[in-house]
Scaffold this motif. Structure first.
Motif, short mmCIF file in Angstrom:
data_model
loop_
_atom_site.label_atom_id
_atom_site.label_comp_id
_atom_site.label_asym_id
_atom_site.label_seq_id
_atom_site.Cartn_x
_atom_site.Cartn_y
_atom_site.Cartn_z
N PRO B 32 16.07 44.00 37.18
CA PRO B 32 15.60 43.31 38.52
C PRO B 32 14.19 42.85 38.45
N LEU B 33 13.54 42.45 39.57
CA LEU B 33 12.01 42.01 39.67
C LEU B 33 11.48 43.43 39.13
N VAL B 34 10.72 43.29 38.25
CA VAL B 34 10.16 44.64 37.70
C VAL B 34 8.57 44.76 38.13
N LEU B 35 7.99 45.86 38.70
CA LEU B 35 6.70 46.22 38.97
C LEU B 35 6.10 47.03 37.93
N TYR B 36 4.86 46.73 37.33
CA TYR B 36 4.33 47.67 36.40
C TYR B 36 2.75 47.57 36.55
N LEU B 74 4.02 41.89 37.32
CA LEU B 74 5.38 41.64 37.97
C LEU B 74 6.11 40.86 36.82
N LYS B 75 7.39 40.99 36.55
CA LYS B 75 8.21 40.37 35.71
C LYS B 75 9.33 40.16 36.12
#
Lengths: 177, 349
Positions: B32-36, B74-75
């Motif tokens: 999914p849209l990944v937040l890190y 964000l990726k």
């Protein structure tokens, strides 16, 4: 819904998701064809073991362990698993087991990648992971396993293994009315 | 310039078989849209009682509870296309990007041309070296001389091809200057990274970055998780500017031992030598004066509390001769050694 209780312990003391499904009227050959099609369509990245045996299909797959809010997730790691699907006339059974967690880290490019050399069998999770983490992962593995089984059942019940093509949309013309 | 593009295309077309590009491992197609990101704060005490004796990057405030940066990435991957956008704010950001007040750490797009070949373009962390800007990517909180004096980021275009799951090659053309959002004159730094995995859990990267403006750096970065508890890393590099001598060479060893479920101890033992410069050189590095060398010994613990890591660290650096040292003692008199204590807290998400 949290469904971590769907996992049981097998005779090797490993967590397992195990189901036996009665399906009168279908032969083992039919089950095999439909299983192969099910895996090809739904789990194309799973590795299927090549075997001469016609009564089962085995292989491995993996799923990501995610945490966070629904709009933007964080990838904690991956869980690799072994699957086995066996058939006889009128019935089939399947199980997912050998769940092994590998944590991810974010590399210099922002990619989430596995940490080399760290493999944690789910059975050892209590010693290696925090309680909340283990609970969360167990729920995700259970949900994934149930979804695997539900999809398999759908494909086993399909009269034709080939996907049904939807009819072309009716074209509306505004000239005639 | 054209020759370099041709070389790049030739290199890409020469590859014949492989499995996965290790330089840019994807998070899988269904991610999914990944937040890190991360947040870090620290306290440092330079044992001389003043200033900033050890000149390596970040953690520069003395006798102060200070902040590092907030890092937000964000990726997303859809099919074969993916992007990464990573912003950071804070002193650590300002010391790590080309223009203080700008906030881009990574900004690039990537496309899998085949299952084995990927193309990436944008501004991205350098492929050179062992340590990185993000505090979550390093074991030690303070940084090495090799890291501080090498590139942080490169803007450019690269192709990555994996011959197998044990060998892959990246070749790229980058802006003429490191750590710059735009080129000074042209796109003339050529970069290559050969990745080898000799055995499971051991990966080695052989890196070259060379250009008429940027100079040439040769770099070996490798890490081997020998057991579940013991990891050994190594970084060796040499850099030569294009004109008037100068540059550096060095080696750093990173043994790390997990002593419990939450505590890992690690040592960084670094030897760093500043090369001599010719008359007219404007080259300046962070470290000993030209011709001198320094040995930096850093003992660090990582204590995990969920996503939070506490990092106590002691460091002792010693220059080989007084004439090459810029260190001062508590009386501000020249000396050959400097030491510091750091306690940092890094939260990763």
């Amino acid at each position: 819904m949290a469904q971590k209780d769907l996992l049981s312990i097998d005779e090797h003391n490993k967590y397992i998701y195990y189901q036996v499904v009665q399906q009168p009227g279908l032969t083992a050959d039919t089950f095999q064809n439909r299983t192969a099609y099910f895996l090809k369509i739904n789990y194309p990245k799973n590795k299927v073991n090549k075997s001469e045996a016609t009564e089962s299909i085995t292989g491995t797959g993996k799923l990501l362990m995610l945490t966070g809010i629904s709009a933007a997730k964080h990838i904690d790691g991956e869980v690799r698993y072994f699957f086995n699907i066996e058939y006889k006339d009128q019935k089939y059974r399947y199980w997912l087991t050998d769940f092994v967690f590998t944590p991810y880290y974010v590399d210099r490019y922002g990619n989430s990648v596995p940490q080399p050399g760290i493999d944690i069998p789910l059975e050892n999770g209590a010693a290696k992971l925090e309680k909340g983490q283990l609970n969360n992962y167990s729920i995700q593995i259970s949900n994934y396993s149930k979804q695997f089984g539900d999809k398999l059942k759908q494909y086993m019940l399909m009269v034709s293994a080939a996907p049904i093509k939807s009819d072309k949309k009716k074209v509306i013309t505004t000239k005639d009315w | 310039m054209k020759k370099k593009f041709l070389l790049l295309l030739l290199a890409a077309s020469a590859f014949s078989y492989a499995s996965k590009a290790q330089d840019t491992v994807k998070t899988t197609a269904d991610a999914p849209l990944v937040l890190y990101g991360s947040v870090d704060t620290y306290y440092k005490d330079d044992l001389s009682g003043h200033g900033n004796n050890i000149p390596t990057s970040f953690a520069s405030d003395n006798n102060s509870i200070s902040i590092g940066m907030i890092d937000l990435g964000l990726k997303k991957t859809v099919g074969n296309a993916s992007f990464v956008g990573e912003l950071s704010f804070g002193p650590r950001n300002d010391q790590s990007v080309p223009t203080s007040g700008y906030h881009i750490q990574n900004l690039y797009v990537s496309y899998n041309l085949t299952s084995k070949l990927s193309a990436t373009a944008g501004y991205m962390s350098t492929f050179i070296g062992y340590e990185v800007i993000s505090p979550t990517g390093n074991f030690n909180y303070s940084t090495s001389y090799l890291f501080t004096n090498g590139p942080f980021q490169n803007a450019g275009f690269k192709l990555t091809y994996a011959f197998s799951d044990k060998v892959s090659l990246m070749a790229g053309i980058f802006n003429d200057e490191w750590n710059a959002y735009t080129s000074e004159h042209d796109v003339s730094t050529f970069g290559v990274q050969l990745t080898i995995t000799p055995v499971k859990n051991w990966t080695a990267y052989l890196n070259v970055a060379t250009g008429p403006t940027s100079g040439t750096e040769l770099d070996l970065t490798t890490a081997y998780q020998i057991t579940t508890a013991f990891k050994l890393g190594l970084n060796a590099a040499t850099f030569s500017p294009s004109h008037y001598g100068g540059g550096f060479s060095g080696v750093a060893l990173y043994p790390q031992l997990a002593v419990s479920k939450v505590v890992t101890l690690g040592l960084r033992e670094e030897y760093f030598k500043a090369k001599t410069v010719d008359a007219g050189s404007t080259y300046v590095l962070a470290g000993p004066l030209p011709g001198g060398s320094v040995i930096g010994s850093t003992l660090t613990a990582n204590i995990k509390a969920g996503p939070l890591t506490f990092i106590p660290e002691v460091r002792l650096d010693k220059v080989n001769k007084q004439e090459y040292s810029a260190f001062t003692n508590s009386s501000l008199a020249p000396t050959t050694s400097a030491s510091q204590f750091v306690l940092a807290a890094v939260y990763a998400f």
